[in-house]
Design a protein around this motif. Structure first.
Motif, short mmCIF file in Angstrom:
data_model
loop_
_atom_site.label_atom_id
_atom_site.label_comp_id
_atom_site.label_asym_id
_atom_site.label_seq_id
_atom_site.Cartn_x
_atom_site.Cartn_y
_atom_site.Cartn_z
N GLY A 55 -2.31 7.67 9.63
CA GLY A 55 -3.20 6.85 10.44
C GLY A 55 -3.69 5.65 9.65
O GLY A 55 -3.69 5.66 8.42
N ASP A 56 -4.09 4.62 10.38
CA ASP A 56 -4.56 3.38 9.77
C ASP A 56 -6.08 3.30 9.90
O ASP A 56 -6.62 3.37 11.02
N ALA A 57 -6.74 3.11 8.78
CA ALA A 57 -8.20 3.07 8.76
C ALA A 57 -8.77 1.93 9.60
O ALA A 57 -9.93 1.99 10.02
N ARG A 80 -13.49 7.37 0.48
CA ARG A 80 -13.73 7.10 -0.95
C ARG A 80 -12.56 6.31 -1.52
O ARG A 80 -11.40 6.60 -1.21
N PHE A 81 -12.86 5.36 -2.39
CA PHE A 81 -11.87 4.58 -3.14
C PHE A 81 -10.83 3.93 -2.23
O PHE A 81 -9.65 3.82 -2.60
N ALA A 117 -8.50 7.44 4.98
CA ALA A 117 -7.72 7.11 3.77
C ALA A 117 -7.85 8.27 2.78
O ALA A 117 -8.23 8.09 1.63
N CYS A 118 -7.50 9.45 3.27
CA CYS A 118 -7.79 10.71 2.56
C CYS A 118 -6.95 10.92 1.31
O CYS A 118 -7.28 11.78 0.49
N GLY A 119 -5.85 10.16 1.15
CA GLY A 119 -4.99 10.36 -0.02
C GLY A 119 -4.54 11.82 -0.09
O GLY A 119 -4.16 12.42 0.93
N ASP A 170 -4.32 9.07 6.58
CA ASP A 170 -3.91 8.14 5.52
C ASP A 170 -2.63 7.46 5.97
O ASP A 170 -1.84 8.01 6.73
N VAL A 171 -2.44 6.24 5.48
CA VAL A 171 -1.30 5.44 5.91
C VAL A 171 -0.02 5.73 5.11
O VAL A 171 1.06 5.30 5.50
N THR A 172 -0.16 6.48 4.01
CA THR A 172 0.99 6.73 3.14
C THR A 172 1.56 8.13 3.41
O THR A 172 0.89 9.13 3.11
N MET A 199 1.30 10.75 0.68
CA MET A 199 -0.04 11.30 0.45
C MET A 199 -0.35 12.41 1.46
O MET A 199 -0.96 13.43 1.11
N PHE A 235 -2.35 10.27 -8.71
CA PHE A 235 -3.74 9.97 -8.36
C PHE A 235 -4.56 11.25 -8.27
O PHE A 235 -5.66 11.36 -8.85
N PHE A 268 1.10 3.83 -3.15
CA PHE A 268 0.56 5.19 -3.07
C PHE A 268 1.64 6.25 -2.90
O PHE A 268 1.36 7.44 -3.08
N ILE A 289 0.85 -1.21 0.00
CA ILE A 289 0.00 0.00 0.00
C ILE A 289 0.88 1.25 0.00
O ILE A 289 0.71 2.14 -0.83
C1 LIG Z 1 -7.15 5.44 -4.27
S1 LIG Z 1 -6.56 6.40 -2.93
C2 LIG Z 1 -8.02 7.32 -2.49
C3 LIG Z 1 -7.71 8.64 -1.81
C4 LIG Z 1 -8.93 9.48 -1.40
N1 LIG Z 1 -9.79 8.76 -0.48
C5 LIG Z 1 -9.74 9.94 -2.59
O1 LIG Z 1 -10.73 9.29 -2.94
O2 LIG Z 1 -9.38 10.97 -3.21
C6 LIG Z 1 -6.51 5.18 -1.63
C7 LIG Z 1 -5.81 5.69 -0.39
O3 LIG Z 1 -6.04 4.72 0.66
C8 LIG Z 1 -4.91 4.74 1.49
N2 LIG Z 1 -4.94 3.55 2.34
C9 LIG Z 1 -4.90 2.26 1.97
N3 LIG Z 1 -4.97 1.44 3.02
C10 LIG Z 1 -5.09 2.24 4.12
C11 LIG Z 1 -5.23 2.00 5.51
N4 LIG Z 1 -5.28 0.76 6.02
N5 LIG Z 1 -5.34 3.06 6.34
C12 LIG Z 1 -5.29 4.33 5.86
N6 LIG Z 1 -5.15 4.62 4.55
C13 LIG Z 1 -5.06 3.59 3.69
C14 LIG Z 1 -3.75 4.84 0.52
O4 LIG Z 1 -2.56 5.25 1.13
C15 LIG Z 1 -4.31 5.83 -0.50
O5 LIG Z 1 -3.92 7.15 -0.20
#
Ligand SMILES: C[S@@+](CC[C@H](N)C(=O)[O-])C[C@H]1O[C@@H](n2cnc3c(N)ncnc32)[C@H](O)[C@@H]1O
Length: 252
Positions: A95-97, A113-114, A48-50, A69-71, A74, A17, A10, A6
């Motif tokens: 942070g971890d979702a 989202r996503f 997971a705000c990206g 968000d975990v990345t 991002m 993205f 990301f 992940i």
């Molecule tokens: C496709 S992007 C979507 C970003 C944003 N939500 C949007 O729709 O514009 C997916 C995001 O989920 C994050 N992500 C994935 N697994 C996660 C987790 N366990 N905790 C937090 N973030 C996570 C990734 O780092 C990435 O930034």
């Protein structure tokens, strides 16, 4: 829960993205805000705000938005873009979702989202979102779906994982609704949206896409009969990937 895949994927997508048409689509953002029905004075969490696209949009409607968000890359982009937009009521942290640090009932609304299709335990995410929202508050989820049909679902998810190794599994609509109910939430409103993406842009944005192009093309040439949620068509010399997105608002 956060895997190296992940964070690696990301970090790779941290600039691309947020620039993609599908991420920025005003139609999708407007529809999400209509569905979420945020009110002035509220505090919202974007899980997971990206790069913070949803956070910035919501920040114009409410008192404060916090994105996790975990990345790390991002979070850097989200902070930079919020500053560039002059958005001073959105904050961001790692942070971890599946294990949010917020206290119970800390927010008026929570949105993601996503993200669920990247997370191996989507039920944990919904349970955490339900935990950190106040009674009567909103839990909003938007993601693209897979088919209920098992063959069609396996086919599209194989293509998705070849293109982006951090893709875990899109959910079928029935499962998404059941996960919300299992988290103690009541579905109040939902909407289906068709997404159209430039196929080559989508393919090459994922870190596996260029290397897996030939096997992906072979899979695309032979879709299962039940495939409805994922398909590629040629229109005006361009190849368009069609996805089905669902967004729902539950209340706690
Ligand atoms: C496709 S992007 C979507 C970003 C944003 N939500 C949007 O729709 O514009 C997916 C995001 O989920 C994050 N992500 C994935 N697994 C996660 C987790 N366990 N905790 C937090 N973030 C996570 C990734 O780092 C990435 O930034």
């Amino acid at each position: 829960m956060a895997s190296e895949e992940i964070v690696g994927e990301f970090t790779h997508q941290s600039e691309t993205f947020g620039a993609s048409v599908v991420a920025r689509s005003a139609r999708t953002l407007d529809e999400l805000v209509r569905l979420a029905a945020p009110r002035a004075g509220e505090r919202w969490l974007d899980v997971a705000c990206g790069p913070g696209i949803i956070s910035r949009r919501l920040a114009g409607e409410v008192a404060a938005v916090h994105g996790v968000d975990v990345t790390p890359a991002m979070i850097d982009v989200a902070r930079r873009e919020a500053a560039a937009a002059g958005t001073d009521n959105a904050t961001f942290e790692l942070g971890d979702a599946t294990a949010l640090t917020a206290t119970d009932a800390a927010y008026d609304g929570v949105i993601t989202r996503f993200s669920l299709h990247h997370i191996p335990a989507p039920g944990r995410v919904l349970a955490e979102m339900a935990r950190v929202v106040r009674p009567g508050g909103a839990v909003v989820v938007a993601d693209h779906l897979t088919d209920e049909d098992a063959e069609a679902a396996a086919w599209s998810q194989e293509i998705e994982r070849l293109r982006d190794p951090s893709h875990w599994a899109c959910l079928a609509l029935g499962r998404l609704r059941r996960l919300g109910a299992a988290a103690g939430l009541t579905l109040e409103d939902e909407v289906g949206l068709g997404l159209e993406l430039d196929f080559d842009d989508w393919l090459t944005r994922g870190s596996g896409g260029a290397g897996a192009r030939s096997v992906i093309e072979r899979l695309l040439a032979d879709p299962p009969a039940g495939a409805r949620c994922f398909g590629v068509e040629e229109t005006g010399g361009r190849r368009i990937l069609g996805l089905r997105m669902w967004a729902g608002r539950w209340v706690r």
